[in-house]
Scaffold this motif. Structure first.
Motif, PDB file in Angstrom:
ATOM      1  N   LEU A 107       1.022  -1.130  -0.184  1.00  0.00           N
ATOM      2  CA  LEU A 107      -0.153   0.073  -0.117  1.00  0.00           C
ATOM      3  C   LEU A 107       1.243   0.948   0.094  1.00  0.00           C
ATOM      4  O   LEU A 107       0.351   2.130  -0.819  1.00  0.00           O
ATOM      5  N   PRO A 108       1.570   1.442   0.830  1.00  0.00           N
ATOM      6  CA  PRO A 108       3.085   2.510   0.973  1.00  0.00           C
ATOM      7  C   PRO A 108       3.815   3.060  -0.897  1.00  0.00           C
ATOM      8  O   PRO A 108       3.321   4.286  -1.266  1.00  0.00           O
ATOM      9  N   ASP A 109       3.444   1.514  -1.142  1.00  0.00           N
ATOM     10  CA  ASP A 109       4.438   1.705  -2.774  1.00  0.00           C
ATOM     11  C   ASP A 109       3.521   2.217  -3.444  1.00  0.00           C
ATOM     12  O   ASP A 109       3.401   2.779  -4.603  1.00  0.00           O
ATOM     13  N   GLU A 110       2.638   1.675  -3.751  1.00  0.00           N
ATOM     14  CA  GLU A 110       0.956   1.794  -4.618  1.00  0.00           C
ATOM     15  C   GLU A 110       1.060   3.716  -4.301  1.00  0.00           C
ATOM     16  O   GLU A 110       0.724   4.682  -4.702  1.00  0.00           O
ATOM     17  N   LEU A 111       0.532   4.322  -3.100  1.00  0.00           N
ATOM     18  CA  LEU A 111      -0.092   5.762  -2.611  1.00  0.00           C
ATOM     19  C   LEU A 111       1.481   6.242  -3.522  1.00  0.00           C
ATOM     20  O   LEU A 111       1.161   7.482  -3.684  1.00  0.00           O
ATOM     21  N   ASP A 170       3.755   5.934  -5.798  1.00  0.00           N
ATOM     22  CA  ASP A 170       2.894   6.204  -7.033  1.00  0.00           C
ATOM     23  C   ASP A 170       2.387   6.671  -7.650  1.00  0.00           C
ATOM     24  O   ASP A 170       1.881   7.767  -8.630  1.00  0.00           O
ATOM     25  N   LEU A 171       0.872   6.489  -6.798  1.00  0.00           N
ATOM     26  CA  LEU A 171       0.030   7.359  -6.964  1.00  0.00           C
ATOM     27  C   LEU A 171      -0.055   8.904  -6.648  1.00  0.00           C
ATOM     28  O   LEU A 171      -1.010  10.004  -7.434  1.00  0.00           O
ATOM     29  N   ALA A 172       0.961   9.381  -6.233  1.00  0.00           N
ATOM     30  CA  ALA A 172       1.495  10.375  -5.587  1.00  0.00           C
ATOM     31  C   ALA A 172       1.585  10.856  -6.848  1.00  0.00           C
ATOM     32  O   ALA A 172       1.706  12.526  -6.848  1.00  0.00           O
ATOM     33  N   LEU A 173       3.755  10.403  -7.360  1.00  0.00           N
ATOM     34  CA  LEU A 173       4.347  10.866  -8.628  1.00  0.00           C
ATOM     35  C   LEU A 173       2.988  11.048 -10.238  1.00  0.00           C
ATOM     36  O   LEU A 173       3.187  11.617 -10.305  1.00  0.00           O
ATOM     37  N   PHE A 174       2.347  10.393  -9.971  1.00  0.00           N
ATOM     38  CA  PHE A 174       1.177  10.605 -11.047  1.00  0.00           C
ATOM     39  C   PHE A 174       0.349  10.808 -10.871  1.00  0.00           C
ATOM     40  O   PHE A 174       0.624  12.000 -11.995  1.00  0.00           O
ATOM     41  N   ARG A 175       0.349  11.434 -10.125  1.00  0.00           N
ATOM     42  CA  ARG A 175      -1.055  12.935 -10.430  1.00  0.00           C
ATOM     43  C   ARG A 175       0.159  14.553 -10.096  1.00  0.00           C
ATOM     44  O   ARG A 175       0.026  15.322 -10.955  1.00  0.00           O
ATOM     45  N   ARG A 176       1.277  14.260  -9.397  1.00  0.00           N
ATOM     46  CA  ARG A 176       1.889  15.586 -10.057  1.00  0.00           C
ATOM     47  C   ARG A 176       2.944  15.245 -10.929  1.00  0.00           C
ATOM     48  O   ARG A 176       2.571  16.571 -12.410  1.00  0.00           O
ATOM     49  N   ALA A 177       2.528  13.970 -12.232  1.00  0.00           N
ATOM     50  CA  ALA A 177       3.049  14.362 -13.434  1.00  0.00           C
ATOM     51  C   ALA A 177       1.634  15.176 -14.273  1.00  0.00           C
ATOM     52  O   ALA A 177       1.528  15.846 -15.463  1.00  0.00           O
ATOM     53  N   ALA A 197       7.106 -10.971 -14.354  1.00  0.00           N
ATOM     54  CA  ALA A 197       5.491 -11.912 -14.745  1.00  0.00           C
ATOM     55  C   ALA A 197       4.753 -11.421 -13.421  1.00  0.00           C
ATOM     56  O   ALA A 197       3.942 -12.560 -12.606  1.00  0.00           O
ATOM     57  N   SER A 198       4.619 -10.370 -13.068  1.00  0.00           N
ATOM     58  CA  SER A 198       4.275 -10.117 -12.353  1.00  0.00           C
ATOM     59  C   SER A 198       3.990  -8.429 -12.449  1.00  0.00           C
ATOM     60  O   SER A 198       4.178  -7.773 -13.376  1.00  0.00           O
ATOM     61  N   PRO A 199       2.533  -7.750 -11.851  1.00  0.00           N
ATOM     62  CA  PRO A 199       2.495  -6.265 -11.970  1.00  0.00           C
ATOM     63  C   PRO A 199       3.444  -5.054 -11.466  1.00  0.00           C
ATOM     64  O   PRO A 199       3.311  -3.631 -12.131  1.00  0.00           O
ATOM     65  N   THR A 200       4.275  -6.002 -10.712  1.00  0.00           N
ATOM     66  CA  THR A 200       5.824  -4.563 -10.065  1.00  0.00           C
ATOM     67  C   THR A 200       6.336  -4.658 -12.051  1.00  0.00           C
ATOM     68  O   THR A 200       7.148  -3.114 -11.644  1.00  0.00           O
ATOM     69  N   LEU A 201       6.484  -5.085 -12.543  1.00  0.00           N
ATOM     70  CA  LEU A 201       6.842  -4.022 -14.134  1.00  0.00           C
ATOM     71  C   LEU A 201       6.009  -3.512 -14.649  1.00  0.00           C
ATOM     72  O   LEU A 201       6.720  -2.493 -15.507  1.00  0.00           O
ATOM     73  N   ILE A 202       4.442  -3.587 -14.898  1.00  0.00           N
ATOM     74  CA  ILE A 202       3.772  -2.634 -14.964  1.00  0.00           C
ATOM     75  C   ILE A 202       4.596  -0.671 -14.103  1.00  0.00           C
ATOM     76  O   ILE A 202       4.375  -0.452 -14.549  1.00  0.00           O
ATOM     77  N   SER A 203       4.035  -1.527 -12.811  1.00  0.00           N
ATOM     78  CA  SER A 203       4.471   0.001 -12.106  1.00  0.00           C
ATOM     79  C   SER A 203       5.555   0.732 -12.575  1.00  0.00           C
ATOM     80  O   SER A 203       5.523   1.815 -12.179  1.00  0.00           O
ATOM     81  N   ALA A 204       6.324  -0.209 -12.194  1.00  0.00           N
ATOM     82  CA  ALA A 204       8.100   0.270 -12.935  1.00  0.00           C
ATOM     83  C   ALA A 204       8.132   0.427 -14.394  1.00  0.00           C
ATOM     84  O   ALA A 204       8.325   2.361 -14.333  1.00  0.00           O
TER      85      ALA A 204
END
Length: 355
Positions: A36-40, A42-49, A131-138
């Protein structure tokens, strides 16, 4: 004589080390979860961008030479050293105002910074797993960082540490910015006709085993957001336009499905499905449906493509890898062993960068 319970207990005790040794080979691999901390974060970064892009323009003017030119953002996704950095150095040399580099390196891997044009280009990274969602996140993290960093980043090319260039930088640059848009990717403004380029991303819908991949999380888990007839697959490596990069980091709806853990891990490759599915559903006509990164699946092992060895490197190989079924030449290729660096450098000036 020892009693049976004692014998069984002793045998079990002796078998524990063996069990720990064999468990990773017997049990299915456990995919790395996204906390959850990693997800949040990322979301903060995406909002800024996303917000920053609202106040800046990715368009560029031809009215004067003082205006910055559009750039290509090269997004390196790696979990090991960038062994081909010397080859990429030659590729980038002399074009410093036309590109930016961003590197997402798995922090759990010991990676030696290559220096040169790669100096200080590492972004804040998190652990990744194939083969995991972590590559999508990266990948989304790379896109967001590049969007936020420079409003003139107009194309976003995802590159692996096993990729090599097949042409000079100038050839790649002109191939992308001279690409012909379709009518649906242009629109009128008060300044005239503004060009919207297409993204070079592979989008396939009739590949063998697609149903098994669709149901990897469970038969109906992807519904209602993603019916099977809208599910797509394609190469993990692509070149996106700025508007599609923004579309990716703004997505929440499909991401909620693709980040779910798979029950059938042998059929789970979310990084090959998320981007083609999202762009196909949101702007199919804005995509070429093919990639500009060549990969050879002949004789693939364990889901990995053919890996080229030093003995295979030759001018003929480069010429062959450039050929595609589209009107565009392949710009990059994978997968190459690190030992290929020397023979590749030997033909860099006379073959690879001589278009």
């Amino acid at each position: 004589m020892f009693s049976t319970p004692y014998v069984l207990a002793f045998a079990l005790l002796l078998s524990l080390p063996l069990l720990f040794l064999l468990a990773p080979r017997i049990l299915p691999p456990r995919h790395l979860p996204i906390s959850l901390p990693d997800e949040l974060d990322d979301l903060a970064l995406f909002r800024r961008a996303s917000l920053a892009s609202l106040h800046s323009s990715s368009t560029f003017s031809h009215l004067g030479t003082t205006n910055p030119q559009p750039k290509i953002a090269f997004l390196f996704l790696t979990n090991s050293d960038l062994k081909f950095a010397p080859l990429w150095e030659k590729f980038f040399k002399g074009n410093e105002n036309l590109f930016n580099i961003y590197i997402h390196a798995d922090p759990s891997s010991k990676i030696n910074p290559p220096g040169g044009v790669f100096q200080d280009r590492f972004i804040s990274a998190k652990k990744t797993q194939r083969a995991s969602p972590t590559l999508i996140s990266a990948t989304r993290r790379l896109l967001a960082t590049a969007l936020l960093d420079d409003p003139f980043n107009s194309f976003f090319a995802l590159i692996s540490q096993h990729c090599i260039p097949l042409h000079s930088f100038r050839f790649a640059y002109h191939s992308l910015f001279a690409s012909t848009p379709t009518e649906s990717t242009t629109h009128s403004t008060r300044y005239g006709r503004q060009v919207k380029y297409r993204s070079f991303i592979e989008i396939l819908s009739k590949e063998p085993g697609l149903w098994e991949r669709y149901t990897a999380r469970g038969n109906d888990v992807m519904l209602p957001e993603i019916p099977f007839e809208r599910f797509r697959v394609g190469s993990q490596f692509f070149i996106l336009t700025r508007r599609h990069a923004l579309l990716v980091i703004r997505d929440r709806r499909l991401w909620r499905k693709f980040k779910l853990p798979c029950l059938k891990t042998e059929s789970c490759y979310p990084e090959e499905h998320y981007f083609p599915t999202l762009l196909s559903m949101e702007d199919e006509k804005g995509c070429t449906k093919f990639t500009l990164t060549h990969v050879n699946w002949t004789g693939s092992v364990g889901g990995h493509p053919h890996t080229y060895r030093p003995a295979e490197v030759s001018p003929e190989l480069v010429y062959r890898l450039r050929l595609s079924n589209s009107t565009y030449s392949y710009l990059f290729a994978r997968k190459f062993l690190p030992d290929c660096l020397t023979p590749l450098l030997d033909i860099a000036d006379t073959v690879i960068f001589r278009d």
